[in-house]
Design a protein around this motif. Sequence first.
Motif: not given
Length: 170
Positions: A71-99
């Motif tokens: 989550e540290t790579l997101f500036d939630v303030g820049k996202l319209d409605r922040g993460f709150e709208w995103i959190k209301t629906k399923p969220v899938i993360v696809i990534d290769h950064h294991t650390e």
Amino acid sequence: IVVLQADNPDGDSLGSALALEAILSEMGKQVSLVCAIDMPAHLKYLSGWDRVMKQVPASFDATIIVDTSTETLFDVGKLDRGFEWIKTKPVIVIDHHTESSGISFATVSMVEPVVATSELIHMIATQLEWPLPVDACEMLAVSIMSDSLGLTTSSTTPSSFRVMGDLVER
């Protein structure tokens, strides 16, 4: 479906987002690409960069976060409605950064130590028999080449070369 990139887009995140857009669109899904910042000039050679919006659409069913699992790579303030709208629906993360620390509100996290997120997307798409249209293959290949510096980094594996071969063949 919202495909969300972190605030530090690179060739892998944009290529992964564009590839997912092509794959999911081929499957009849409506896809919105979102990144809270303007796309950097060095990525504007990728066809479709101009479809990336800064705001999360008012209506969506799920979010796929690509190429970041923190989550540290997101500036939630820049996202319209922040993460709150995103959190209301399923969220899938696809990534290769294991650390990384992970996305606390992710419903599903697919994090594998491959050379690029697009290599993981290719694995998922082939295992689930998703369509891989030509434009998706092109974006996956560009993405892998970007993160692997032309298949030269130490995280490049024989599997990375096989995936590239499959993408070129398709």
